[in-house]
Design a protein around this motif. Structure first.
Motif, PDB file in Angstrom:
ATOM      1  N   THR A 131      46.632 -18.787   1.625  1.00 31.71           N
ATOM      2  CA  THR A 131      48.058 -18.527   1.536  1.00 31.71           C
ATOM      3  C   THR A 131      48.826 -19.847   1.580  1.00 31.71           C
ATOM      4  O   THR A 131      48.603 -20.659   2.472  1.00 31.71           O
ATOM      5  CB  THR A 131      48.530 -17.674   2.727  1.00 31.71           C
ATOM      6  OG1 THR A 131      47.595 -16.635   2.974  1.00 31.71           O
ATOM      7  CG2 THR A 131      49.922 -17.104   2.478  1.00 31.71           C
ATOM      8  N   TRP A 177      50.775  -9.679   0.739  1.00 34.29           N
ATOM      9  CA  TRP A 177      49.629 -10.515   0.386  1.00 34.29           C
ATOM     10  C   TRP A 177      48.332  -9.712   0.322  1.00 34.29           C
ATOM     11  O   TRP A 177      47.699  -9.623  -0.732  1.00 34.29           O
ATOM     12  CB  TRP A 177      49.505 -11.659   1.393  1.00 34.29           C
ATOM     13  CG  TRP A 177      50.668 -12.589   1.345  1.00 34.29           C
ATOM     14  CD1 TRP A 177      51.810 -12.505   2.089  1.00 34.29           C
ATOM     15  CD2 TRP A 177      50.840 -13.712   0.483  1.00 34.29           C
ATOM     16  NE1 TRP A 177      52.668 -13.517   1.744  1.00 34.29           N
ATOM     17  CE2 TRP A 177      52.101 -14.277   0.776  1.00 34.29           C
ATOM     18  CE3 TRP A 177      50.025 -14.312  -0.487  1.00 34.29           C
ATOM     19  CZ2 TRP A 177      52.576 -15.410   0.112  1.00 34.29           C
ATOM     20  CZ3 TRP A 177      50.493 -15.448  -1.143  1.00 34.29           C
ATOM     21  CH2 TRP A 177      51.751 -15.972  -0.848  1.00 34.29           C
ATOM     22  N   HIS A 213      43.595 -15.186   3.851  1.00 27.33           N
ATOM     23  CA  HIS A 213      44.955 -14.933   4.323  1.00 27.33           C
ATOM     24  C   HIS A 213      45.252 -15.721   5.590  1.00 27.33           C
ATOM     25  O   HIS A 213      44.459 -15.717   6.533  1.00 27.33           O
ATOM     26  CB  HIS A 213      45.129 -13.438   4.601  1.00 27.33           C
ATOM     27  CG  HIS A 213      46.524 -13.058   5.011  1.00 27.33           C
ATOM     28  ND1 HIS A 213      47.573 -13.044   4.127  1.00 27.33           N
ATOM     29  CD2 HIS A 213      47.037 -12.690   6.217  1.00 27.33           C
ATOM     30  CE1 HIS A 213      48.672 -12.664   4.759  1.00 27.33           C
ATOM     31  NE2 HIS A 213      48.378 -12.463   6.030  1.00 27.33           N
TER      32      HIS A 213
END
Length: 297
Positions: free
Chosen positions: A179, A227, A208
């Motif tokens: 991310t 996400w 993530h």
């Protein structure tokens, strides 16, 4: 099982092996390698984890050092000579990961080249600290992202070229895109979907970072649950750390991460890694892990 990131203590030791040994003495057997360290130290780090019957889960590829006032070489740079440096650093990280006994390498794709004299990120952070999350700030960030559309497309194409090289030259490595920590970074959820569609069936996935997602949500870029909501099918792991406008790498439950949402998105088989600020006291890590358990992880 929750692994601990050496981003907490690698700088203090100047290498990964001693950082892993310290975590082992504290009773934490499974680790990910991150933070300033020596690639030549990776094999010793892997052996140190095995000595306490643990293992190295993954390695975060250190970003090449930037010149003062300039971003470091990035995989998403449209300039071939710049991207080449980032590719070499990522391939070196893959070699180090293999020496440590890990097949996963998490890479930071990079961000758009900064305009001369412009530091939009710093200005946004300052506004967050004074205003919190405001409609005006979010509108400013979204307008900037929209205005950068053409540059983002060029950088996305460059990222795909870099990933093609990594997948070809290190085919046994599982490459995972983290991310982004900034609205200027790649790849945002819709962009990431395009990348994963381009490399469908390849050893490419998503990692993530809960703190980064919280920061981008406060800035109005994407809701925290978007996400994994969009990329869950390619998500291999989650960095568990909290965030607020005044601090990063906070213990889970102390910031703005929406842990209840995240708990229901994280599936069995996704790796969980606790990342803490280097100043976080070691006696509190066990308490933090218990809190993580109470949050459902």
């Amino acid at each position: 099982m929750i692994a601990i990131s050496t981003s907490w203590n690698a700088t203090r030791h100047g290498g990964w092996a001693d950082a892993v040994r310290e975590l082992g003495r504290l009773g934490h057997r499974h680790v990910v390698l991150d933070g300033d360290a020596l690639h030549s130290d990776a094999g010793a780090a892997g052996r140190a984890a095995k000595e306490v019957r643990g293992k190295v889960i993954a390695l975060f590829a250190p970003s090449p050092h930037a010149r003062i006032g300039a971003p470091g070489p990035a995989l998403c740079s449209p300039r071939a000579e710049v991207a080449r440096v980032a590719i070499q650093a990522s391939l070196a990280a893959a070699t180090a990961a293999a020496r440590a006994g890990a097949s996963r390498v998490i890479v930071r794709p990079g961000r758009l080249p900064a305009l001369e004299g412009a530091d939009r990120d710093a200005a946004w952070v300052e506004r967050m600290q004074t205003e919190g999350s405001s409609d005006a700030l979010c509108a400013d960030v979204r307008q900037t992202v929209a205005a950068d559309h053409a540059d983002r497309e060029r950088c996305l194409e460059a990222l795909c070229r870099s990933l093609h090289v990594l997948l070809k030259q290190s085919p046994d490595t599982k490459w995972l895109l983290e991310t982004p920590s900034s609205p200027l970074g790649l790849a945002l959820p819709g962009e990431a979907e395009l990348v994963f569609d381009e490399f469908r069936g390849k050893k490419l996935g998503y990692w993530h970072d809960s703190g980064h997602a919280a920061r981008l949500a406060v800035l109005g870029v994407a809701p925290q649950d978007e996400w994994i909501g969009r990329l869950g099918h390619v998500t291999h792991g989650v960095t568990l750390s909290d965030w607020s406008p005044i601090a990063e790498r906070m213990p889970p439950g102390s910031g703005l991460v929406q842990w209840r949402q995240l708990r229901f998105q994280v599936k069995e088989g996704m790796f969980r890694v606790l990342a803490l600020d280097p100043e976080y006291p070691s006696p509190l890590i066990d308490d933090t892990l218990r809190e993580v358990g109470n949050l459902g992880f």
